[in-house]
Enzyme design. Structure first.
Site, PDB file in Angstrom:
ATOM      1  N   GLY A  46      38.688  60.716  25.864  1.00 14.16           N
ATOM      2  CA  GLY A  46      37.265  60.375  25.998  1.00 14.16           C
ATOM      3  C   GLY A  46      37.023  59.169  26.884  1.00 14.16           C
ATOM      4  N   ASN A 127      31.178  64.191  23.883  1.00 19.57           N
ATOM      5  CA  ASN A 127      31.767  63.693  22.637  1.00 19.57           C
ATOM      6  C   ASN A 127      30.731  62.916  21.840  1.00 19.57           C
ATOM      7  OD1 ASN A 127      33.324  62.772  20.575  1.00 19.57           O
ATOM      8  ND2 ASN A 127      34.799  61.687  21.848  1.00 19.57           N
ATOM      9  N   CYS A 130      32.632  61.106  17.817  1.00 18.33           N
ATOM     10  CA  CYS A 130      33.760  60.239  17.475  1.00 18.33           C
ATOM     11  C   CYS A 130      33.362  59.325  16.312  1.00 18.33           C
ATOM     12  CB  CYS A 130      34.203  59.383  18.662  1.00 18.33           C
ATOM     13  SG  CYS A 130      35.608  58.343  18.214  1.00 18.33           S
ATOM     14  N   LYS A 165      30.836  68.697  21.437  1.00 19.99           N
ATOM     15  CA  LYS A 165      31.840  68.560  20.364  1.00 19.99           C
ATOM     16  C   LYS A 165      31.187  68.006  19.104  1.00 19.99           C
ATOM     17  CE  LYS A 165      36.531  66.854  19.546  1.00 19.99           C
ATOM     18  NZ  LYS A 165      37.720  66.262  20.176  1.00 19.99           N
TER      19      LYS A 165
END
Lengths: 303, 256
Positions: A46, A127, A130, A165
């Site tokens: 990432g 992303n 996270c 994601k």
């Protein structure tokens, strides 16, 4: 000979196996172990706009068949990653996917634009999930409205396929998945790590400075598999299954519940050539079960 | 760097929880240098999930020697293996020690920190004057002493906290005197974190190059997971696995 190719609708991959972000470095590290071109894609660790040191040590804690991590998306920043991508492209034709991060929505959009403009990049993975950036694990993927706004803004500014994601640390993952899809996500990948806690009984403190950390590895496979099935039943965009995959059989399980492709993650730490072994195992299982192409069994779980 | 199936040739318990493995791993043995380490997969099952980082004690192609303490689940499973058993070994890993041709080198080893320094001494003792300070809690923590005495060292200084062997006390208690008398150009150290932290303070006044080999919890061993980060005095984080394990002693932010 089994045909491993999978069709994502917007693109065909030569294999359902994709190397997961954060577990495959910047690709180059694995060149000594196997030909990366056997993979459907590799996802870069990432990336934010600027370099980030990541979280203070300790960053890892092993659990039975699992791994808690609190790396905190350490990385070199966008400019250095562009160099890494060019170097990797010079060594292998494998599709390169960039995992886009941001401290806020503007940064997500800016980083996505930067890598959308690179010819070497096949697609982007957003992303939004996270758990190690903010203490407590907060991330955009915990809110369907935020997810929709962010995905919509990013899609407006890029010309590459966008994978979003998702986080398993939500009450209604299907709601977030559909929000991302309706805002323009071309595919969904799930799940990121599960929030977990490790305690040091001598110090009477959490092991990690951030208190919570992200759990991955074979231990999470049944949990992830259920969430992938839930999303596959409702979403029409392709779903990329992630969570604890360590064998060819695991891959077929994810395809059966509806995944179009999968990502392998933590197993890469234990076994640098895991992708090669798993590829061979998928072929062997397909031959044993007389499957010509995985599309024949995708979503065919009988209940 | 390669992932190789090693075959255990010999396995010995050295008393306490100390163990020695001689493993045929020709690919790794062909290129391992002092200071390198390996990642060893202790089980075919997923518990423990990760490999264990272990320093290379010696390297006599096609064999490598590993010396370790069985402390947790992983190392205890490793200690239970015997001749004929095989295990996956990734290596050689890390940056290794420079050779320092012509320099006078002082090795400072605490407990199992002897591993990379023994390897260094074995390879380099004939080419330069070498001194070794070796300390542990007691005699039982210094089981490699007979092998060490067979090395061609110019000086060997033994310390034990309980006085069961050599001088009584921590090795750091005798360090300054030895440094003043022997005047090394370089020190290479490996041992528990409190020992390395103390060395960083004690060696500061002397005009030497000081390198330390660090231990860390590692996920992969080859730079990918970023789990083994260590803080430097500038506040930056460095990876022990592929930016180390050997760092300038004064570059590391030691706990106070």
């Amino acid at each position: 000979m089994a045909d491993l190719s999978v069709d994502l609708g917007f693109r065909t991959l030569k294999s359902p196996l994709i190397a997961a972000s954060g577990t495959f470095g910047y690709g180059e590290e694995f060149l000594p172990f196997f030909d990366l071109d056997i993979l459907g894609g590799v996802i870069m660790k990432g990336i934010f706009r600027e370099p980030r040191p990541g979280n203070p040590p300790p960053r890892l804690h092993e659990t039975p068949a699992g791994l808690l991590n609190s790396i905190g998306l350490a990385g070199p920043g966008s400019e250095k990653l562009q160099e890494s991508i060019r170097r990797l492209r010079a060594r292998t034709p494998v599709p390169i996917i960039v995992n886009v991060c941001g401290e806020d929505d503007d940064e997500f959009v800016a980083v996505a634009e930067t890598f959308s403009a690179m010819a070497e990049v096949a697609m982007l993975e957003l992303n939004i999930s996270c758990p190690n950036v903010r203490q407590g694990g907060a991330c955009p993927a915990q809110d369907a409205g935020h997810t929709a706004r962010l995905v919509g803004r990013v899609k407006e500014r890029i010309r590459k396929p966008l994978i979003v994601k998702l986080s398993p640390n939500v009450g209604d993952i299907v709601g977030v998945a559909l929000a991302a899809q309706d805002a323009g996500a071309d595919a969904l990948s799930l799940v990121n790590t599960f929030l977990g806690l490790a305690v040091d009984i001598d110090a009477r403190r959490p092991v990690f400075a951030n208190i919570y950390a992200g759990l991955s590895g074979p231990a999470i496979k049944p949990l992830a598999l259920r969430l992938v099935r839930e999303v596959c039943r409702k979403a029409y965009v392709p779903v990329i299954g992630i969570g604890g995959i360590s064998s060819g059989r695991d891959v077929l399980e994810y395809i059966l519940v509806g995944a179009a492709a999968v990502q392998i993650g933590t197993i890469n730490f234990r076994e640098p050539a895991a992708a090669l072994r798993i590829t061979n195992e998928i072929e062997a299982e397909m031959e044993r079960l007389k499957i010509g192409n995985l599309s024949e069994i995708r979503g065919q779980l009988q209940t | 760097m390669l992932d190789e199936r090693g075959l255990i040739e010999d396995a010995r318990s050295l008393g306490g929880n100390y163990h020695l493995l001689k493993i045929a791993a020709p690919g790794i043995a062909a290129s391992a240098k002092p200071g390198h380490f390996v990642m060893v997969r202790v089980s075919a099952a997923y518990d423990p999930l990760l490999r264990r980082p272990l320093g290379i004690l010696e390297c006599r192609p096609p064999y490598i020697g590993l010396y370790f303490q069985a402390l947790g689940r992983g190392t205890s499973m490793l200690a239970a293996l015997g001749p004929g058993d095989s295990l996956d070994i990734l290596g050689p890993l890390g940056n290794s020690f420079p050779e320092f041709p012509g320099k006078k080198v002082l090795l400072i080893a605490g407990g199992r920190g002897i591993v990379p320094l023994y390897h260094y001494a074995q390879v380099c003792a004939e080419r330069r004057p070498l001194f070794l300070i070796y300390g542990g809690r007691g005699k039982a923590d210094l089981p490699l002493l007979d092998r060490i005495k067979a090395l061609r060292l110019q000086g060997l200084f033994i310390f034990s906290e309980d006085g069961s062997l050599g001088q009584k006390g921590l090795l750091t208690s005798g360090l300054e005197k030895i440094v003043r008398e022997e005047r090394p150009d370089v020190t290479l150290s490996c041992g528990p974190e409190p020992m390395l932290a103390a060395l960083a303070g004690l060696l500061k006044p002397f005009p030497m190059q000081n390198l330390a080999s660090l231990e860390a919890i590692m996920g992969c061993g080859f730079g990918v997971c970023q789990g083994c980060a260590v803080r430097t005095v500038t506040g930056a984080l460095r990876k022990v696995c592929d930016e180390g394990p050997v760092f300038p002693l004064e570059e590391i932010q030691w706990p106070t």
